[in-house]
Write a protein that holds these residues in place. Structure first.
Motif, mmCIF file in Angstrom:
data_model
loop_
_atom_site.group_PDB
_atom_site.id
_atom_site.type_symbol
_atom_site.label_atom_id
_atom_site.label_comp_id
_atom_site.label_asym_id
_atom_site.label_seq_id
_atom_site.Cartn_x
_atom_site.Cartn_y
_atom_site.Cartn_z
ATOM 1 N N LEU A 71 30.313 -69.267 50.737
ATOM 2 C CA LEU A 71 31.449 -70.024 51.269
ATOM 3 C C LEU A 71 31.080 -70.735 52.561
ATOM 4 O O LEU A 71 31.299 -71.942 52.709
ATOM 5 N N GLY A 72 30.506 -70.016 53.520
ATOM 6 C CA GLY A 72 30.217 -70.592 54.823
ATOM 7 C C GLY A 72 29.247 -71.757 54.776
ATOM 8 O O GLY A 72 29.366 -72.710 55.549
ATOM 9 N N SER A 73 28.274 -71.708 53.859
ATOM 10 C CA SER A 73 27.293 -72.793 53.788
ATOM 11 C C SER A 73 27.938 -74.102 53.357
ATOM 12 O O SER A 73 27.626 -75.171 53.895
ATOM 13 N N VAL A 74 28.855 -74.029 52.402
ATOM 14 C CA VAL A 74 29.538 -75.249 51.947
ATOM 15 C C VAL A 74 30.535 -75.709 52.995
ATOM 16 O O VAL A 74 30.681 -76.915 53.250
ATOM 17 N N VAL A 75 31.230 -74.778 53.634
ATOM 18 C CA VAL A 75 32.154 -75.136 54.711
ATOM 19 C C VAL A 75 31.413 -75.875 55.828
ATOM 20 O O VAL A 75 31.882 -76.894 56.343
ATOM 21 N N GLN B 81 35.593 -75.177 45.282
ATOM 22 C CA GLN B 81 37.052 -75.335 45.303
ATOM 23 C C GLN B 81 37.658 -74.648 46.525
ATOM 24 O O GLN B 81 38.503 -75.217 47.219
ATOM 25 N N VAL B 82 37.230 -73.426 46.782
ATOM 26 C CA VAL B 82 37.775 -72.684 47.918
ATOM 27 C C VAL B 82 37.293 -73.288 49.234
ATOM 28 O O VAL B 82 38.051 -73.375 50.207
ATOM 29 N N TYR C 187 29.877 -65.661 39.531
ATOM 30 C CA TYR C 187 30.671 -66.880 39.681
ATOM 31 C C TYR C 187 29.757 -67.921 40.301
ATOM 32 O O TYR C 187 28.700 -67.583 40.850
ATOM 33 N N GLY C 188 30.119 -69.193 40.177
ATOM 34 C CA GLY C 188 29.163 -70.239 40.515
ATOM 35 C C GLY C 188 29.602 -71.196 41.594
ATOM 36 O O GLY C 188 30.628 -71.008 42.260
ATOM 37 N N ALA C 189 28.797 -72.250 41.753
ATOM 38 C CA ALA C 189 29.018 -73.220 42.818
ATOM 39 C C ALA C 189 30.353 -73.951 42.673
ATOM 40 O O ALA C 189 31.012 -74.258 43.665
ATOM 41 N N ASP D 136 24.262 -66.174 61.334
ATOM 42 C CA ASP D 136 24.135 -65.303 60.170
ATOM 43 C C ASP D 136 22.874 -64.461 60.322
ATOM 44 O O ASP D 136 21.857 -64.948 60.826
ATOM 45 N N SER D 137 22.936 -63.227 59.853
ATOM 46 C CA SER D 137 21.788 -62.329 59.992
ATOM 47 C C SER D 137 20.912 -62.272 58.745
ATOM 48 O O SER D 137 19.815 -61.709 58.788
ATOM 49 N N GLN D 138 21.348 -62.864 57.653
ATOM 50 C CA GLN D 138 20.678 -62.660 56.375
ATOM 51 C C GLN D 138 19.678 -63.753 56.043
ATOM 52 O O GLN D 138 19.741 -64.877 56.564
ATOM 53 N N VAL D 139 18.774 -63.401 55.115
ATOM 54 C CA VAL D 139 17.836 -64.389 54.585
ATOM 55 C C VAL D 139 18.315 -64.823 53.208
ATOM 56 O O VAL D 139 19.067 -64.126 52.535
ATOM 57 N N MET D 140 17.882 -65.992 52.791
ATOM 58 C CA MET D 140 18.211 -66.526 51.479
ATOM 59 C C MET D 140 17.455 -65.756 50.401
ATOM 60 O O MET D 140 16.247 -65.543 50.516
ATOM 61 N N GLU D 141 18.171 -65.328 49.360
ATOM 62 C CA GLU D 141 17.547 -64.614 48.253
ATOM 63 C C GLU D 141 17.808 -65.369 46.952
ATOM 64 O O GLU D 141 18.722 -66.192 46.862
ATOM 65 N N ALA D 142 16.994 -65.079 45.949
ATOM 66 C CA ALA D 142 17.056 -65.839 44.699
ATOM 67 C C ALA D 142 18.441 -65.804 44.070
ATOM 68 O O ALA D 142 18.924 -66.805 43.530
ATOM 69 N N GLU D 143 19.108 -64.646 44.142
ATOM 70 C CA GLU D 143 20.427 -64.540 43.510
ATOM 71 C C GLU D 143 21.492 -65.373 44.214
ATOM 72 O O GLU D 143 22.557 -65.632 43.664
ATOM 73 N N ASN D 144 21.212 -65.813 45.449
ATOM 74 C CA ASN D 144 22.169 -66.645 46.180
ATOM 75 C C ASN D 144 22.247 -68.067 45.632
ATOM 76 O O ASN D 144 23.240 -68.772 45.861
ATOM 77 N N THR D 145 21.198 -68.512 44.940
ATOM 78 C CA THR D 145 21.090 -69.935 44.619
ATOM 79 C C THR D 145 22.110 -70.421 43.600
ATOM 80 O O THR D 145 22.291 -71.628 43.448
ATOM 81 N N ALA D 146 22.781 -69.522 42.904
ATOM 82 C CA ALA D 146 23.785 -69.949 41.921
ATOM 83 C C ALA D 146 24.957 -70.657 42.582
ATOM 84 O O ALA D 146 25.644 -71.453 41.945
ATOM 85 N N ARG D 147 25.197 -70.374 43.864
ATOM 86 C CA ARG D 147 26.399 -70.931 44.496
ATOM 87 C C ARG D 147 26.216 -71.296 45.968
ATOM 88 O O ARG D 147 27.164 -71.702 46.629
ATOM 89 N N HIS D 148 25.019 -71.145 46.509
ATOM 90 C CA HIS D 148 24.775 -71.449 47.923
ATOM 91 C C HIS D 148 24.413 -72.914 48.097
ATOM 92 O O HIS D 148 23.873 -73.544 47.189
ATOM 93 N N ALA D 149 24.687 -73.460 49.274
ATOM 94 C CA ALA D 149 24.333 -74.855 49.541
ATOM 95 C C ALA D 149 22.828 -75.057 49.593
ATOM 96 O O ALA D 149 22.336 -76.160 49.344
ATOM 97 N N LEU D 150 22.080 -73.993 49.922
ATOM 98 C CA LEU D 150 20.622 -74.080 49.931
ATOM 99 C C LEU D 150 20.068 -73.770 48.546
ATOM 100 O O LEU D 150 20.740 -73.145 47.731
ATOM 101 N N GLY D 151 18.829 -74.164 48.318
ATOM 102 C CA GLY D 151 18.212 -73.986 47.010
ATOM 103 C C GLY D 151 17.090 -72.972 47.003
ATOM 104 O O GLY D 151 16.834 -72.277 47.996
ATOM 105 N N LEU D 152 16.390 -72.917 45.882
ATOM 106 C CA LEU D 152 15.373 -71.899 45.663
ATOM 107 C C LEU D 152 14.225 -71.992 46.662
ATOM 108 O O LEU D 152 13.622 -70.982 47.034
ATOM 109 N N ARG D 153 13.910 -73.184 47.136
ATOM 110 C CA ARG D 153 12.783 -73.321 48.060
ATOM 111 C C ARG D 153 13.054 -72.681 49.420
ATOM 112 O O ARG D 153 12.140 -72.511 50.230
ATOM 113 N N HIS D 154 14.323 -72.323 49.668
ATOM 114 C CA HIS D 154 14.678 -71.697 50.948
ATOM 115 C C HIS D 154 14.625 -70.172 50.888
ATOM 116 O O HIS D 154 14.870 -69.509 51.896
#
Length: 250
Positions: A11-15, A184-185, A177-179, A31-49
């Motif tokens: 949510l925060g990345s798209v906001v 929408q939210v 759930y996806g991007a 944010d304290s977290q790193v990007m992980e593969a499972e995040n890419t289904a709905r995160h503003a960043l992609g797999l290369r991150h």
């Protein structure tokens, strides 16, 4: 406008992206977290991150898209960072998209000395993106320390434990759930956030985007819904609800 955005997950990345494109000129992303593969289904960043800290990577992407923006991404635990924040009233709005109870509680406890009269917005998504909420709290109506999110705001008793899918090498589990759902939210949230930036004196309010009862009925587990869930429409339909914060808190 100067915005502190806590939480750069799905949510925060798209906001953050939508606020930047709307003309918010200064942002600090935390944010304290790193990007992980499972995040890419709905995160503003992609797999290369993947493997990189979310907040700095997102800030760099936004800066490349909007070169004139003053944006900083910080990898840090939100509660610890807020305790150390020395410059009071340095933001026009604080937006919390962390969906973490501890962060909401920390903001409430530190609000006076750290943010003064600055409005605070808490935004989160319920499991399966079944609902999304944007809660504006003014200094006279701070979010309660006991954090009545589940009891008084959420649309159902659906839990992340009910919907988490454990995959190999997936640290936190995957939520199906996806991007399109998140966007929408996020759009709903940003419209309300921009309203607050345009009119900082907006009364404390709870805005909710909620899927229909048919959606909850289609889930593979029994779900107890609350009165804000719309009873009409199909499972892809949703409705919005606006409630005064004091009314929600009773």
């Amino acid at each position: 406008a100067r915005v502190l955005l806590i939480g750069t997950g799905s949510l925060g990345s798209v906001v953050a992206q939508l606020l930047a494109r709307a003309g918010v000129g200064t942002m600090v992303l935390l944010d304290s977290q790193v990007m992980e593969a499972e995040n890419t289904a709905r995160h503003a960043l992609g797999l290369r991150h993947t493997g990189h800290a979310k907040a700095p990577e997102l800030a760099d992407e936004i800066k490349r898209a909007i070169p004139g923006i003053d944006i900083q991404g910080i990898r840090a635990d939100a509660s610890s960072w807020l305790v150390k924040l020395s410059e009071v009233n340095s933001f026009d709005l604080v937006v919390d998209c962390s969906a973490e109870r501890s962060v909401r509680q920390t903001i409430t406890m530190l609000r006076g000395p750290k943010f003064g009269l600055t409005p605070v917005v808490h935004a989160w998504i319920e499991p399966m993106c079944s609902a999304g909420h944007v809660v504006l709290t003014q200094p006279d109506d701070p979010w309660p320390v006991n954090d009545p999110t589940n009891a008084l705001v959420n649309a159902s008793d659906l839990s992340v434990d009910d919907t988490r899918i454990t995959n190999p090498a997936c640290s936190a589990g995957f939520h199906p759930y996806g991007a399109a759902d998140v966007t929408q939210v996020a759009a709903f949230a940003v419209e309300r956030i921009l309203t607050v930036l345009d009119k900082p004196s907006t009364p404390s309010t709870v805005w909710s985007w909620v899927r229909s009862q048919a959606f909850f009925d289609s889930l593979p587990m029994p779900v107890k819904t609350r009165p804000i869930v719309p009873q009409g429409g199909g499972k892809m339909d949703a409705a919005t609800v606006t409630r005064p914060l004091r009314e929600v808190l009773g």
